[in-house]
Design an enzyme around this catalytic site. Structure first.
Site, PDB file in Angstrom:
ATOM      1  N   ARG A 140      -6.961  24.004  -1.615  1.00 28.10           N
ATOM      2  CA  ARG A 140      -8.340  24.399  -1.251  1.00 28.10           C
ATOM      3  C   ARG A 140      -8.461  24.692   0.247  1.00 28.10           C
ATOM      4  O   ARG A 140      -9.269  25.521   0.660  1.00 28.10           O
ATOM      5  CB  ARG A 140      -9.322  23.291  -1.673  1.00 28.10           C
ATOM      6  N   ILE A 155     -18.341  28.012  -0.992  1.00 30.76           N
ATOM      7  CA  ILE A 155     -17.284  27.695  -1.969  1.00 30.76           C
ATOM      8  C   ILE A 155     -17.817  26.451  -2.681  1.00 30.76           C
ATOM      9  O   ILE A 155     -18.286  25.509  -2.039  1.00 30.76           O
ATOM     10  CB  ILE A 155     -15.915  27.452  -1.281  1.00 30.76           C
ATOM     11  N   SER A 156     -17.790  26.444  -4.019  1.00 29.21           N
ATOM     12  CA  SER A 156     -18.380  25.336  -4.787  1.00 29.21           C
ATOM     13  C   SER A 156     -17.643  24.017  -4.515  1.00 29.21           C
ATOM     14  O   SER A 156     -16.464  24.016  -4.147  1.00 29.21           O
ATOM     15  CB  SER A 156     -18.301  25.632  -6.287  1.00 29.21           C
ATOM     16  N   ALA A 157     -18.346  22.908  -4.755  1.00 27.64           N
ATOM     17  CA  ALA A 157     -17.733  21.578  -4.605  1.00 27.64           C
ATOM     18  C   ALA A 157     -16.618  21.419  -5.636  1.00 27.64           C
ATOM     19  O   ALA A 157     -16.740  21.908  -6.767  1.00 27.64           O
ATOM     20  CB  ALA A 157     -18.789  20.503  -4.814  1.00 27.64           C
TER      21      ALA A 157
END
Ligand code: SAM
Length: 228
Positions: free
Chosen positions: A37, A63-65
């Protein structure tokens, strides 16, 4: 070393998501342990890559969790060989996690599926393509610039459709481009709060849906989304 630190942080986060019961599918766990990530967030947020939180990307987007990426992948029930459409490429991270499941490197490439991912902001599409290239996913993910509420008909039908921005309703073209027995996971609701909807296409004209709980996403902007 910096690389080892990220690997340790990634393992710690994934183990926490497993303990919390969010991650269960061994395929999703393996993929999230593999995709770095830290390579998908802007340089200034790299040190925060393994905090379980959304992070800014470009143009006010996120950016999503990690827990949301995990939940959506679990709900999609991805498998080797699936053809996936993602609406909302952003950083390319979620597309890389899906690619790691549908086209794993330890499986014969003849059996690989593919991820098509659409992003409406051209600058983000470039950012995602660079991230995917650097991390070795460019042959498994195709990034397209456009309005993802229209789907991407050249590669339809899709076994799975993943929408990573909040829609007022499920866009009609996405239902049409979903294969029979295919699954869609999409946040549906208002611009501040949504339900994470899972839909299974049960006939040419019918989709059976249920809510997997509440969520918060940036708006899906387009012809069959929000029009600002
Ligand atoms: N999946 C991304 C990742 O892994 O980084 C996170 C996506 S972010 C939460 C939502 C993205 O959807 C934003 O990059 C936004 O520009 C994009 N978006 C919004 N409306 C869109 C549309 N109609 N078509 C394609 N992308 C759209």
């Amino acid at each position: 070393m910096q690389g080892d630190k990220f690997v340790r942080e990634r393992e710690r986060l994934i183990n926490r998501l497993i303990r919390e019961g969010i991650l269960k599918d061994p395929k999703v766990i393996k993929a999230m342990l593999k995709v770095p990530r830290e390579e998908f967030v802007p340089e200034k947020y790299k040190q925060h890559a393994y905090i379980d939180s959304p992070l800014p990307t470009l143009n006010g987007q996120t950016i999503s969790a990690p827990h949301m990426v995990a939940m959506m992948c679990e709900l999609l029930d991805l498998d080797v060989g699936h053809k996936v459409l993602e609406v909302g490429t952003g950083s390319g991270y979620h597309a890389a996690v899906c690619a790691e499941i549908v086209a794993p490197s330890d499986v014969d490439s003849k059996l690989w599926g593919h991820v098509y991912s659409i992003e409406r902001v051209p600058r983000l599409a470039v950012f995602a393509r660079n991230n995917l290239e650097r991390t070795g996913y460019s042959d498994k993910v195709t990034v397209i610039v456009g309005d993802g509420t229209l789907g991407y008909s050249p590669a339809a039908p899709y076994d799975r459709i993943l929408v990573t921005a909040a829609a007022p309703n499920i866009p009609k073209p996405l239902i049409e481009q979903l294969a029979l027995n295919g699954r869609i996971v999409i946040p549906v609701g208002g611009t501040y709060y949504q339900e994470l909807i899972v839909g299974v296409k049960i006939s040419d004209s019918e989709i059976k849906t249920y809510s997997a709980g509440g969520c918060v996403f940036v708006p899906l902007i387009g012809r069959y989304g929000w029009r600002f």
